[in-house]
Design an enzyme around this catalytic site. Sequence first.
Site, short mmCIF file in Angstrom:
data_model
loop_
_atom_site.label_atom_id
_atom_site.label_comp_id
_atom_site.label_asym_id
_atom_site.label_seq_id
_atom_site.Cartn_x
_atom_site.Cartn_y
_atom_site.Cartn_z
N LYS A 17 -15.39 -15.52 5.72
CA LYS A 17 -17.40 -15.04 6.06
C LYS A 17 -18.18 -15.12 4.65
CE LYS A 17 -16.54 -12.46 10.12
NZ LYS A 17 -16.49 -11.29 10.47
N GLY A 70 -6.39 -6.55 0.09
CA GLY A 70 -7.10 -7.87 1.83
C GLY A 70 -5.62 -8.60 2.00
N GLY A 89 -12.59 -4.38 0.60
CA GLY A 89 -13.93 -3.93 1.19
C GLY A 89 -14.56 -3.14 -0.31
N ARG A 146 0.84 -1.51 0.02
CA ARG A 146 -0.06 -0.43 0.32
C ARG A 146 1.33 1.46 -0.34
NH1 ARG A 146 -4.61 -2.06 4.20
NH2 ARG A 146 -6.51 -2.53 2.37
#
Length: 398
Positions: A200, A356, A380, A35
């Site tokens: 998830k 991510g 996200g 990043r």
Amino acid sequence: MKSIEDLGDLQGKRVVIRCDLNVPLDGDTITDDGRIRASLPTLTALREAGAKVVVLAHLGRPKGQVNPKYSLAPAAKRMSELLGVAVPLAGDVVGPEAEALVAQMAPGDVVMLENVRYEPGEESKDEAERQALADKYAAFGDVFVSDGFGVVHRKQASVYDLAKKLPNAAGRLVKAEIDVLKQLTEEPARPYVVVLGGAKVADKLAVIDNLLKTADTLVIGGGMAYTFLKAKGYEVGTSLLDEEKVEVCKEYMERAAAEGKQLLLPVDTVVSPAFPSGDGPFASTVIDSDKLPADQMGLDIGPKSAALFAEAIKGAKTVFWNGPMGVFEVAGFADGTKAVAQALTEVDGLSVVGGGDSAAAVRELGFTDDQFGHISTGGGASLEYLEGKTLPGLDVLG
């Protein structure tokens, strides 16, 4: 959205830039500086234009409290090394140290303010609180550049409210991310394959719902796959399971079949009696997905699944991947993720790693950024864009 070139002559002007420097740390050591490296093109362009560059960023979730654990000091140090110039870090965000540091800047200088999430107003749901903090940020600059793609889906003071206070533009990173996402959503080259993993299933359901309209093939792995396998009537043992989403997964599988879309699930699974903790090696067995024992936990896709998924990926013209196939941090459960990453490097077309854990995984597993078409800095934000949501940090620009 305007670009930095649209801001006019920046010589001697103060540019407040929101970067995403939320890097993974092991103590004070950055384990993946992707990043920070992604922020360099915009920072370099601003320096070359003679701007005084004031960097805003966050690290972790200090929840409005000053916590040395979440200091941006490692990020400032690494940015200094990569830019080849000193990047001093203010000891506060909008206090006297920040004011003094900004006041003494010369053209081409870069300074960084401490973690914006130390300020309670940064993430406040109260618009007045965010606006008050944004006013303080705005006092440091003449213009604002949004280049923290990983946070553009957040309505936060340094992302959203600040953009209303100053003339604004999108940085080169944000522009590049949006260009790629448009290729994924507006007439993608086909076949278009989307690979989703991670823990998830609930986080990805809205994405699946939207992508069933555009993708040709959906590949489902990682912890989220077990809710789909349960929806097929399979035993999933002690694997991750979202019991409340089983019926939704069943509906998606039926819809995919009705619409002629391919939805691939793991046909075999690497299982272990428990989640790996401490030092290995860990006991593991490869089991067909329809024969998973009740006392075992699925921790990676098996070799037959890896080959099946790789074949679908390599035959694509456009691929988007978000989420590892297993517990890639542990050697015995990394093969599925590695196989998917390798297949992406062999795509004759656009291959996108969706930020991510996926971005961390490809680097940890020995791949280089240039082996892929694009590695996103915002998992996200990418997913919300693919869901069809409006991203406040982008919507406010212009």
